[in-house]
Design a protein around this motif. Structure first.
Motif, PDB file in Angstrom:
ATOM      1  N   LYS A  41       0.828  -1.205   0.000  1.00 32.85           N
ATOM      2  CA  LYS A  41       0.000   0.000   0.000  1.00 32.85           C
ATOM      3  C   LYS A  41       0.862   1.255   0.000  1.00 32.85           C
ATOM      4  O   LYS A  41       0.479   2.279  -0.565  1.00 32.85           O
ATOM      5  N   GLU A  42       2.045   1.164   0.623  1.00 31.02           N
ATOM      6  CA  GLU A  42       2.969   2.304   0.572  1.00 31.02           C
ATOM      7  C   GLU A  42       3.456   2.515  -0.853  1.00 31.02           C
ATOM      8  O   GLU A  42       3.559   3.659  -1.321  1.00 31.02           O
ATOM      9  N   LEU A  43       3.741   1.417  -1.564  1.00 34.71           N
ATOM     10  CA  LEU A  43       4.122   1.540  -2.976  1.00 34.71           C
ATOM     11  C   LEU A  43       3.007   2.184  -3.794  1.00 34.71           C
ATOM     12  O   LEU A  43       3.247   3.035  -4.655  1.00 34.71           O
ATOM     13  N   LYS A  44       1.793   1.769  -3.502  1.00 34.69           N
ATOM     14  CA  LYS A  44       0.653   2.329  -4.251  1.00 34.69           C
ATOM     15  C   LYS A  44       0.473   3.809  -3.953  1.00 34.69           C
ATOM     16  O   LYS A  44       0.151   4.609  -4.845  1.00 34.69           O
ATOM     17  N   SER A  45       0.689   4.196  -2.699  1.00 32.13           N
ATOM     18  CA  SER A  45       0.549   5.617  -2.332  1.00 32.13           C
ATOM     19  C   SER A  45       1.583   6.480  -3.038  1.00 32.13           C
ATOM     20  O   SER A  45       1.383   7.684  -3.225  1.00 32.13           O
ATOM     21  N   LEU A  46       2.702   5.855  -3.443  1.00 30.98           N
ATOM     22  CA  LEU A  46       3.755   6.574  -4.167  1.00 30.98           C
ATOM     23  C   LEU A  46       3.554   6.487  -5.682  1.00 30.98           C
ATOM     24  O   LEU A  46       4.414   6.919  -6.455  1.00 30.98           O
ATOM     25  N   ASN A  47       2.415   5.907  -6.090  1.00 27.66           N
ATOM     26  CA  ASN A  47       2.077   5.728  -7.512  1.00 27.66           C
ATOM     27  C   ASN A  47       3.089   4.857  -8.253  1.00 27.66           C
ATOM     28  O   ASN A  47       3.310   5.034  -9.460  1.00 27.66           O
ATOM     29  N   ILE A  48       3.699   3.934  -7.544  1.00 27.22           N
ATOM     30  CA  ILE A  48       4.660   3.027  -8.160  1.00 27.22           C
ATOM     31  C   ILE A  48       3.943   1.797  -8.711  1.00 27.22           C
ATOM     32  O   ILE A  48       4.345   1.234  -9.727  1.00 27.22           O
ATOM     33  N   ILE A  49       2.900   1.363  -8.023  1.00 27.06           N
ATOM     34  CA  ILE A  49       2.049   0.293  -8.537  1.00 27.06           C
ATOM     35  C   ILE A  49       0.618   0.810  -8.586  1.00 27.06           C
ATOM     36  O   ILE A  49       0.281   1.815  -7.943  1.00 27.06           O
ATOM     37  N   ASP A  50      -0.219   0.099  -9.326  1.00 27.95           N
ATOM     38  CA  ASP A  50      -1.604   0.571  -9.523  1.00 27.95           C
ATOM     39  C   ASP A  50      -2.627  -0.149  -8.672  1.00 27.95           C
ATOM     40  O   ASP A  50      -3.622   0.442  -8.268  1.00 27.95           O
ATOM     41  N   ASP A  51      -2.403  -1.443  -8.443  1.00 24.63           N
ATOM     42  CA  ASP A  51      -3.394  -2.220  -7.707  1.00 24.63           C
ATOM     43  C   ASP A  51      -2.715  -3.273  -6.857  1.00 24.63           C
ATOM     44  O   ASP A  51      -1.556  -3.647  -7.100  1.00 24.63           O
ATOM     45  N   ILE A  52      -3.473  -3.768  -5.867  1.00 28.15           N
ATOM     46  CA  ILE A  52      -3.023  -4.873  -5.017  1.00 28.15           C
ATOM     47  C   ILE A  52      -4.153  -5.893  -4.993  1.00 28.15           C
ATOM     48  O   ILE A  52      -5.315  -5.542  -4.769  1.00 28.15           O
ATOM     49  N   VAL A  53      -3.806  -7.164  -5.217  1.00 28.65           N
ATOM     50  CA  VAL A  53      -4.802  -8.238  -5.181  1.00 28.65           C
ATOM     51  C   VAL A  53      -4.296  -9.352  -4.276  1.00 28.65           C
ATOM     52  O   VAL A  53      -3.164  -9.828  -4.436  1.00 28.65           O
ATOM     53  N   VAL A  54      -5.125  -9.765  -3.332  1.00 27.33           N
ATOM     54  CA  VAL A  54      -4.831 -10.938  -2.510  1.00 27.33           C
ATOM     55  C   VAL A  54      -5.578 -12.122  -3.115  1.00 27.33           C
ATOM     56  O   VAL A  54      -6.803 -12.087  -3.253  1.00 27.33           O
TER      57      VAL A  54
END
Length: 563
Positions: A41-54
């Protein structure tokens, strides 16, 4: 190809066996799954990734993902049991269900110290080496090592004798660790794997690459995390590793946690000792001297009677991290005939074990209590139900629970497991006073008469030995502290049904079934509610029919001399 729409996938499942439900092991302020979600989620907040799926078969793990507001993919059971589908089929199933993305960051949660900075570095390299220059087809995480390696017959990377070289001059090898795998989605589907044949092997440190597969890996990862101040990425890894060794071992050589099992030569104790040995622990056993056999030769043995505290003087200089207290008189019938034996063994013996735990500085006692503490209860029995034992045995185990709980005031944690009817290979087939399944099985092999004490409609909840051992191992985990768990199958089997299953194993042999009358203190029926322990990822794996088949084969071997 451009680096847009990248999705991080966390693959988790409920059926881990070597380290039960490892994805939910306590880590930091939460657990391994939540820890990895937080990193991503920290990566996503930095706009480095777009989504996270479990991606998981476990409703509990998917619910955790939803509470963190990340996407989920519900996997069918056959894509999570490691039997029905190949690994390639699992990857294709997961990846094909990730929508609206071009690239996959496969991020297992079992490498918790591989964190945000590692992911940022890996994605930068992926963008440069895979997307822009196409020098490589994927990025994977590796750890370098230099070790003296052998195959089954000879050294692989050095010469014995005069050609021996110092370890610093050995060739450098790399081991792949589950930190990350990054590749285009379409390529993953084409390869049916999470990397290609020409991956960029990105080295991470030994600490960052700790890949939790055993209890010892888990202990190392937690200690390093604490030593590093609890950050997502341990930048000064040599310092953190040194600090870890200093904290964990007092500055000495790192050793596996020390475990003492009372009743270690018994049915459950022996099975538990061998399981813990495979996990890398340092095991010592206490039991009566005559009970030790050749199968216990790999363990440190203390032949003593726990009924007399003076006997513990043989261990006065020993220190243990965990004590599994299994030693007990376990027959309900014998407890009615000789209640003093029950009090001496199960009550006084437990108190003596608790007092020794203070002396040996044990962190925790894992105690095997019994369904006998509940007495007669209709329906499914929950842990919070009242305890009104019918037998001296049940009363003595209830007293043991109270002593175990009382010693928390002295800094000794505990987990209590109320075992239902445990059966399986390793039971004492010569003991016809304890263990309904083993008693009937032994009688069926000794002759053509099966003697029943009490009603044929009485019922029990049978649970296989391997499932019980897996439950007990959970007791070492912090999130089981101060908890009580039922351990059973949650299925009722009547005496009549049990006998029919045993007779069926003899394939046509005729038996006479004789009711010889009941005895005091015998419960009519008991079935466990196991919903609480199921939340830890444990579940009974062996059904009664299969378990009886296993004990049948075992009993035929060991009973040759008993006829």
């Amino acid at each position: 190809m451009s680096l847009n729409k990248i999705t991080a996938v966390i693959p988790v499942r409920a059926g881990s066996k070597r380290l039960v439900n490892k994805n939910l092991l306590a880590f930091g302020s939460s657990n391994l799954l939540e820890h990895k979600i937080t990193q991503l989620k920290e990566l996503k907040s930095l706009n480095i990734i777009d989504d996270i799926v479990v991606s998981s078969d476990s409703d509990l793990m998917l619910d955790i993902a939803k509470t963190h507001k990340v996407k989920t993919h519900k996997r069918a059971d056959e894509f999570a049991d490691e039997v029905s589908k190949s690994f390639s089929e699992v990857i294709v199933n997961v990846v094909s269900n990730i929508q609206n993305t071009s690239h996959i960051l496969w991020a297992p949660c079992v490498c918790p110290l591989c964190g945000v900075e590692n992911f940022k570095n890996a994605l930068e390299i992926y963008n440069q080496q895979v997307i822009k220059t196409q020098n490589y087809d994927s990025v994977i995480s590796v750890v370098n090592f230099q070790q003296y390696l052998w195959d089954s017959k000879k050294p692989i990377n050095y010469v014995l004798g005069k050609g021996h070289v110092p370890s610093q001059k050995l060739p450098h090898y790399q081991t792949v660790v589950n930190g990350f795998y990054i590749a285009p989605k379409e390529k993953m589907l084409q390869w049916e794997y999470f990397c290609g044949t020409n991956p960029y092997r990105l080295e991470i440190s030994q600490v960052e690459g700790i890949d939790i597969d055993t209890e010892f890996d888990y202990i190392c990862a937690k200690a390093c995390y604490r030593a590093g101040g609890g950050g997502n990425c341990l930048n000064n890894n040599k310092y953190c590793l040194l600090l870890f060794i200093t904290k964990f071992t007092g500055g000495g050589i790192m050793v596996a946690p020390r475990i003492l099992i009372t009743g270690g030569a018994g049915f459950i104790g022996t099975a538990l000792a061998h399981k813990l040995q495979t996990l890398g622990y340092n095991i010592s056993l206490i039991d009566l001297e005559f009970k030790f056999q050749s199968i216990h030769k790999d363990f440190k043995q203390y032949g003593l009677d726990i009924r007399d505290f003076k006997n513990f003087k043989n261990l006065k200089d020993e220190k243990f991290d965990f004590i599994f207290h299994l030693a007990a008189q376990t027959s309900s019938a014998i407890s009615q005939e000789n209640p003093e034996l029950d009090v001496d063994t199960n009550v006084k013996g437990t108190l003596n074990t608790c007092n020794f735990a203070r002396i040996c500085e044990a962190k925790k006692i894992i105690f095997t209590s019994s369904m006998a503490t509940y007495g007669n209860k209709k329906g499914i029995i929950k842990e919070q139900d009242s305890q009104t034992p019918l037998s001296n045995y049940g009363a003595s185990k209830l007293s043991g629970e109270r002593y175990i709980e009382m010693f928390k005031q002295f800094g000794i944690e505990h987990t209590i497991f109320r075992l239902f009817n445990v059966y399986g290979p390793g039971q004492d087939m010569g003991n016809l006073r304890q263990g309904m399944a083993s008693i009937f099985m032994a009688q069926s092999l000794l002759g053509d008469t099966i003697q029943v004490t009490g009603s044929f409609e009485r019922y029990r909840d049978f649970v296989y030995i391997d499932d019980v051992v897996n439950a007990l191992v959970i007791g070492m985990q912090e999130h089981s502290n101060s908890q009580i768990y039922n351990v059973g199958s949650s299925e009722a089997t009547s005496v009549k049904e049990l006998i029919e299953l045993i007779i069926a194993l003899h394939k046509g042999k005729k038996f006479k079934i004789l009711n010889i009358g009941g005895h005091e203190g015998d419960q009519f029926g008991s079935v466990a509610d196991i919903s609480k322990i199921l939340t830890l990822g444990w579940k009974p794996e062996v059904c009664l029919k299969d378990g009886l088949s296993k004990i049948f084969e075992y009993a035929k071997e060991v009973m040759c001399g008993l006829k």
